[in-house]
Design an enzyme around this catalytic site. Structure first.
Site, short mmCIF file in Angstrom:
data_model
loop_
_atom_site.label_atom_id
_atom_site.label_comp_id
_atom_site.label_asym_id
_atom_site.label_seq_id
_atom_site.Cartn_x
_atom_site.Cartn_y
_atom_site.Cartn_z
CG ASN A 9 -84.33 -3.26 55.60
OD1 ASN A 9 -83.58 -4.12 55.53
ND2 ASN A 9 -84.99 -3.03 54.48
CE LYS A 11 -83.40 -0.98 52.10
NZ LYS A 11 -83.71 -0.07 51.02
CG HIS A 95 -88.45 -3.85 51.91
ND1 HIS A 95 -88.05 -3.31 50.59
CD2 HIS A 95 -88.18 -2.75 52.88
CE1 HIS A 95 -87.55 -2.33 50.66
NE2 HIS A 95 -87.46 -1.91 52.04
CD GLU A 97 -85.00 -2.49 48.66
OE1 GLU A 97 -84.63 -3.21 49.59
OE2 GLU A 97 -84.93 -1.15 48.82
CD GLU A 167 -89.74 0.68 54.13
OE1 GLU A 167 -88.82 1.25 55.00
OE2 GLU A 167 -89.50 0.10 53.12
N GLY A 173 -84.11 4.85 48.62
CA GLY A 173 -82.90 4.83 48.10
C GLY A 173 -82.61 5.93 46.91
CB SER A 213 -84.54 9.34 51.20
OG SER A 213 -84.41 8.55 50.20
N GLY A 234 -83.21 2.65 55.93
CA GLY A 234 -82.19 1.77 55.03
C GLY A 234 -80.89 2.32 55.01
P1 13P Z 1 -83.42 3.98 52.38
O1 13P Z 1 -83.50 4.78 53.92
O2 13P Z 1 -82.07 3.66 52.17
O3 13P Z 1 -84.22 4.97 51.58
O4 13P Z 1 -84.34 2.69 52.60
C1 13P Z 1 -85.55 2.55 53.24
C2 13P Z 1 -86.03 1.32 53.31
O5 13P Z 1 -86.27 0.65 52.37
C3 13P Z 1 -86.15 0.67 54.46
O6 13P Z 1 -86.75 -0.63 54.66
#
Ligand code: 13P
Length: 257
Positions: A9, A11, A95, A97, A167, A173, A213, A234
């Protein structure tokens, strides 16, 4: 046996050029190996260009969101049919976010899930609890609510075109991944809920990804857990070496007895 699946992803990252180079590096590093399913999910404007970079390779293309209407006066939105037209096989929905920063509700996510499945996309439905919810011992309750609401109207047949990504919001993140035991427990809980909603055979086939992460430092143990079928990556998906090494870990995990 479920095939492991590693999806990146991206983002709101990369440029057209850096996205193309990233995709090309992943294709090169995979070298045609299909033992693990791999997908990349770039931002909308780069779908075509990244799609060209992965053409003819085993890497699949995914988008990070879509709208539930087919077409019309919905300024700024992108329909599932457009994603199919752009070469996507997958779309990430729900997601955290988008749930938290853009206030997307379970009902809205469910509508988009139905529209995406109807268009022929495979949906990667994200669920996960916040730190407050985990510390308040509400993890299972939140997962139950999000999975149940997310799967309204989804049958034992249509769920076959879905992937669920667990997640934990507190791990995204932050550099603080869930432990393998925490993630395994959440994945097993999700699979049980899907068994109750869509039947045990469909639940047994369902691919459930871990996200939050997930880096080469922690992924090996995660992907070895019985209910963890891969990762939605991510930050580490933006570094070809890291992403490819997680794919290699998933491949090794599949070879375990
Ligand atoms: P990170 O791997 O950067 O923590 O993000 C995970 C994520 O949100 C994947 O969709």
């Amino acid at each position: 046996m479920r095939k492991k699946f590693i999806a990146g992803n991206w983002k709101m990252n990369t440029t057209a050029l850096s996205g193309e180079l990233l995709a090309a590096a992943i294709v090169k590093g995979l070298g045609g190996d299909t033992s693990v399913q791999v997908a990349v999910c770039p931002p909308f404007p780069y779908l075509f260009r990244v799609g060209q970079a992965i053409q003819g390779s085993p890497v699949a293309l995914g988008a990070q969101n879509c709208y539930h209407e087919k077409s019309g006066a919905f300024t700024g939105e992108v329909s599932p049919d457009m994603l199919v037209d752009a070469g996507c096989q997958y779309v990430i929905l729900g997601h955290s976010e988008r749930r938290h920063k853009l206030r997307e509700s379970d009902g809205f996510i469910n509508k988009k899930t139905h529209a995406a499945l109807a268009a022929g996309l495979r949906v990667i439905l994200c669920v996960g609890e916040t730190l407050e919810e985990r510390e308040g011992n509400k993890t299972n309750q939140v997962l139950d609510e999000q999975v149940t609401a997310g799967l309204i109207g989804i049958t034992s047949q249509t769920v076959r075109n879905m992937v669920i990504a667990y997640e934990p919001v507190w791990a995204i993140g932050t550099g603080r991944s869930a432990t393998a035991a925490q993630a395994q427990a959440a994945h097993a809980f999700i699979r049980n809920r899907v068994a109750a909603l869509c039947g045990p055979p469909a639940a047994a086939e369902l691919v459930i990804l871990y996200g939050g992460s997930a880096t080469p430092q922690v992924a090996e143990e995660l992907v070895r857990q019985p209910d963890i079928d891969g990762g939605l990556i991510g930050g580490a998906s933006l570094k070809p070496d890291d992403f490819l090494s997680i794919v290699a870990m998933a491949k090794r995990a599949m070879a375990l007895p």
